[in-house]
Enzyme design. Sequence first.
Site, PDB file in Angstrom:
ATOM      1  N   THR A 125       0.827  -1.209   0.000  1.00  0.00           N
ATOM      2  CA  THR A 125       0.000   0.000   0.000  1.00  0.00           C
ATOM      3  C   THR A 125       0.863   1.262   0.000  1.00  0.00           C
ATOM      4  O   THR A 125       1.985   1.246   0.522  1.00  0.00           O
ATOM      5  CB  THR A 125      -0.904   0.009   1.261  1.00  0.00           C
ATOM      6  OG1 THR A 125      -1.447   1.304   1.442  1.00  0.00           O
ATOM      7  CG2 THR A 125      -0.131  -0.353   2.525  1.00  0.00           C
ATOM      8  N   ASP A 126       0.308   2.339  -0.538  1.00  0.00           N
ATOM      9  CA  ASP A 126       1.041   3.608  -0.496  1.00  0.00           C
ATOM     10  C   ASP A 126       1.123   4.161   0.931  1.00  0.00           C
ATOM     11  O   ASP A 126       1.891   5.088   1.199  1.00  0.00           O
ATOM     12  CB  ASP A 126       0.408   4.647  -1.436  1.00  0.00           C
ATOM     13  CG  ASP A 126      -1.020   5.021  -1.081  1.00  0.00           C
ATOM     14  OD1 ASP A 126      -1.605   4.416  -0.157  1.00  0.00           O
ATOM     15  OD2 ASP A 126      -1.581   5.933  -1.739  1.00  0.00           O
ATOM     16  N   GLU A 127       0.345   3.559   1.851  1.00  0.00           N
ATOM     17  CA  GLU A 127       0.376   4.064   3.232  1.00  0.00           C
ATOM     18  C   GLU A 127       1.723   3.825   3.900  1.00  0.00           C
ATOM     19  O   GLU A 127       2.011   4.426   4.935  1.00  0.00           O
ATOM     20  CB  GLU A 127      -0.761   3.446   4.053  1.00  0.00           C
ATOM     21  CG  GLU A 127      -2.125   3.851   3.518  1.00  0.00           C
ATOM     22  CD  GLU A 127      -3.278   3.504   4.447  1.00  0.00           C
ATOM     23  OE1 GLU A 127      -3.101   3.519   5.668  1.00  0.00           O
ATOM     24  OE2 GLU A 127      -4.364   3.219   3.913  1.00  0.00           O
ATOM     25  N   TYR A 153      -1.509  -0.505  11.071  1.00  0.00           N
ATOM     26  CA  TYR A 153      -1.746  -1.143   9.769  1.00  0.00           C
ATOM     27  C   TYR A 153      -0.587  -0.874   8.820  1.00  0.00           C
ATOM     28  O   TYR A 153       0.039  -1.809   8.288  1.00  0.00           O
ATOM     29  CB  TYR A 153      -3.063  -0.639   9.153  1.00  0.00           C
ATOM     30  CG  TYR A 153      -3.182  -0.952   7.672  1.00  0.00           C
ATOM     31  CD1 TYR A 153      -3.304  -2.258   7.215  1.00  0.00           C
ATOM     32  CD2 TYR A 153      -3.150   0.077   6.715  1.00  0.00           C
ATOM     33  CE1 TYR A 153      -3.395  -2.543   5.854  1.00  0.00           C
ATOM     34  CE2 TYR A 153      -3.237  -0.196   5.359  1.00  0.00           C
ATOM     35  CZ  TYR A 153      -3.355  -1.506   4.930  1.00  0.00           C
ATOM     36  OH  TYR A 153      -3.428  -1.785   3.587  1.00  0.00           O
ATOM     37  N   LYS A 157       2.339  -3.409   7.185  1.00  0.00           N
ATOM     38  CA  LYS A 157       2.544  -3.598   5.736  1.00  0.00           C
ATOM     39  C   LYS A 157       3.993  -3.248   5.357  1.00  0.00           C
ATOM     40  O   LYS A 157       4.608  -3.927   4.530  1.00  0.00           O
ATOM     41  CB  LYS A 157       1.567  -2.729   4.934  1.00  0.00           C
ATOM     42  CG  LYS A 157       0.106  -3.094   5.087  1.00  0.00           C
ATOM     43  CD  LYS A 157      -0.242  -4.481   4.563  1.00  0.00           C
ATOM     44  CE  LYS A 157      -0.181  -4.582   3.049  1.00  0.00           C
ATOM     45  NZ  LYS A 157      -0.656  -5.921   2.593  1.00  0.00           N
TER      46      LYS A 157
HETATM   47  N1  LIG Z   1      -8.393  -1.588  -0.175  1.00  0.00           N
HETATM   48  C1  LIG Z   1      -7.449  -0.717  -0.541  1.00  0.00           C
HETATM   49  O1  LIG Z   1      -7.748   0.421  -0.862  1.00  0.00           O
HETATM   50  C2  LIG Z   1      -6.001  -1.147  -0.608  1.00  0.00           C
HETATM   51  C3  LIG Z   1      -5.068  -0.263  -1.154  1.00  0.00           C
HETATM   52  C4  LIG Z   1      -3.735  -0.668  -1.257  1.00  0.00           C
HETATM   53  C5  LIG Z   1      -3.363  -1.921  -0.826  1.00  0.00           C
HETATM   54  N2  LIG Z   1      -4.281  -2.749  -0.291  1.00  0.00           N
HETATM   55  C6  LIG Z   1      -3.840  -4.100   0.131  1.00  0.00           C
HETATM   56  O2  LIG Z   1      -4.515  -5.026  -0.704  1.00  0.00           O
HETATM   57  C7  LIG Z   1      -4.776  -6.229   0.005  1.00  0.00           C
HETATM   58  C8  LIG Z   1      -6.239  -6.579  -0.083  1.00  0.00           C
HETATM   59  O3  LIG Z   1      -7.001  -5.504   0.465  1.00  0.00           O
HETATM   60  P1  LIG Z   1      -8.600  -5.569   0.515  1.00  0.00           P
HETATM   61  O4  LIG Z   1      -9.094  -4.181   0.610  1.00  0.00           O
HETATM   62  O5  LIG Z   1      -9.081  -6.455  -0.559  1.00  0.00           O
HETATM   63  O6  LIG Z   1      -8.799  -6.290   1.941  1.00  0.00           O
HETATM   64  P2  LIG Z   1     -10.069  -7.026   2.530  1.00  0.00           P
HETATM   65  O7  LIG Z   1     -10.035  -6.728   4.003  1.00  0.00           O
HETATM   66  O8  LIG Z   1     -11.298  -6.718   1.751  1.00  0.00           O
HETATM   67  O9  LIG Z   1      -9.761  -8.585   2.302  1.00  0.00           O
HETATM   68  C9  LIG Z   1      -8.774  -9.280   3.031  1.00  0.00           C
HETATM   69  C10 LIG Z   1      -9.008 -10.775   2.831  1.00  0.00           C
HETATM   70  O10 LIG Z   1      -7.946 -11.470   3.493  1.00  0.00           O
HETATM   71  C11 LIG Z   1      -8.490 -12.540   4.248  1.00  0.00           C
HETATM   72  N3  LIG Z   1      -7.609 -12.802   5.399  1.00  0.00           N
HETATM   73  C12 LIG Z   1      -7.371 -11.982   6.451  1.00  0.00           C
HETATM   74  N4  LIG Z   1      -6.530 -12.581   7.309  1.00  0.00           N
HETATM   75  C13 LIG Z   1      -6.193 -13.786   6.764  1.00  0.00           C
HETATM   76  C14 LIG Z   1      -5.343 -14.858   7.175  1.00  0.00           C
HETATM   77  N5  LIG Z   1      -4.671 -14.808   8.325  1.00  0.00           N
HETATM   78  N6  LIG Z   1      -5.231 -15.931   6.364  1.00  0.00           N
HETATM   79  C15 LIG Z   1      -5.929 -16.007   5.192  1.00  0.00           C
HETATM   80  N7  LIG Z   1      -6.764 -15.028   4.779  1.00  0.00           N
HETATM   81  C16 LIG Z   1      -6.889 -13.928   5.543  1.00  0.00           C
HETATM   82  C17 LIG Z   1      -9.870 -12.046   4.668  1.00  0.00           C
HETATM   83  O11 LIG Z   1     -10.726 -13.141   5.015  1.00  0.00           O
HETATM   84  C18 LIG Z   1     -10.324 -11.280   3.437  1.00  0.00           C
HETATM   85  O12 LIG Z   1     -10.984 -12.138   2.534  1.00  0.00           O
HETATM   86  C19 LIG Z   1      -4.273  -6.005   1.421  1.00  0.00           C
HETATM   87  O13 LIG Z   1      -3.001  -6.578   1.538  1.00  0.00           O
HETATM   88  C20 LIG Z   1      -4.193  -4.497   1.547  1.00  0.00           C
HETATM   89  O14 LIG Z   1      -3.189  -4.120   2.460  1.00  0.00           O
HETATM   90  C21 LIG Z   1      -5.603  -2.407  -0.167  1.00  0.00           C
END
Ligand SMILES: NC(=O)c1ccc[n+]([C@@H]2O[C@H](COP(=O)([O-])OP(=O)(O)OC[C@H]3O[C@@H](n4cnc5c(N)ncnc54)[C@H](O)[C@@H]3O)[C@@H](O)[C@H]2O)c1
Length: 339
Positions: A125-127, A153, A157
Amino acid sequence: MTYLITGGAGFIGSNFIFHMLEAHPEDRIVCVDKLTYAGNLATLEPVLDNPRFRFVRMDICDREAVMALFREEKPEVVVNFAAESHVDRSIENPGVFLETNILGTGVLMDASRAAGVARYHQVSTDEVYGDLPLDRPDLFFTEETPLHTSSPYSSSKAAADLLALSYHRTFGLPVTISRCSNNYGPYQFPEKLIPLMISNCLHDRPLPVYGEGLNVRDWLYVEDHCIAIDRILQDGRVGQVYNVGGHNEMRNIDIVRLICRELGKPVSLITYVTDRKGHDMRYAIDPAKIHAELGWLPQTRFADGIVATIHWYLEHRDWWESILSGAYRETNEALSVRV
Ligand SMILES: NC(=O)c1ccc[n+]([C@@H]2O[C@H](COP(=O)([O-])OP(=O)(O)OC[C@H]3O[C@@H](n4cnc5c(N)ncnc54)[C@H](O)[C@@H]3O)[C@@H](O)[C@H]2O)c1
């Protein structure tokens, strides 16, 4: 080719699975997901019976189970989306963020080493870069920007990113990392800003906005993120970080007003609440590297993507209402037994 994709029952992971099944009709996908509160297996129901798809309910921190699955499936490519992803929850309870986001990443990389994968991709993430001041619109995050995190968080990451780069340098694991800005689009859990505001609007409930709502995020339509990761998997250089996003900056308050306007709801629903602790002011990505090396740029303008997203939530009310009511947990149990 077999891709092992973690966190595929979540927002971005599920969109990525749909993208990959369509874009790579020869390839197979094994999805690993623990189905935490953020996982919704109903999202993946349309592909559960696809012979090129397998769902495995598993915690990425469960070393023995992960190792056994890698021995069985022998994936060539691993893409790690699994994470605790909500900043507010990390302020309430950091522990699980350290477990899943750091230790879980370590387990996946150990399994990837043992299996000799051709690529391990870490979705970041950009965070990890912290934030930028509002009065310097000329500043952007590049891949060289120092890591300077604000929340448990983003710290978890950043730790995972450093671990991934160390596995590349120390063990030669073919790692790539993408650091993406805020995503929006279908299947986002309704605790995050855009689906929360849409669902509250549709229930005529107050729209809680942190502080004065002046925080700026660089919004990316989720399909653009999926395409970027696909490009990195195909042609990205191992050991490299790629920033993903670019030039779709919006203030939170303007997004909430836009949602009200689009849904015909009064802005008087907006209520200003005490600001998040350590709230980052502005994120903005410079996508020059991924553009120059891989020809990627976002294709969806925010003005178009947000309208498409609002309409998706209007047309898929069952999907998010089952989350709000908690019924999705029973569906998760029922579907887990089926697969
Ligand atoms: N949403 C955003 O805007 C954004 C932006 C940049 C990066 N990201 C990164 O992208 C990735 C996905 O984000 P998202 O928004 O889809 O998240 P989300 O919270 O919607 O989904 C996370 C998924 O991971 C699963 N999970 C959590 N802990 C687990 C574990 N211990 N073992 C197996 N599965 C597990 C959950 O059940 C869920 O299905 C993350 O790594 C996040 O840091 C998200």
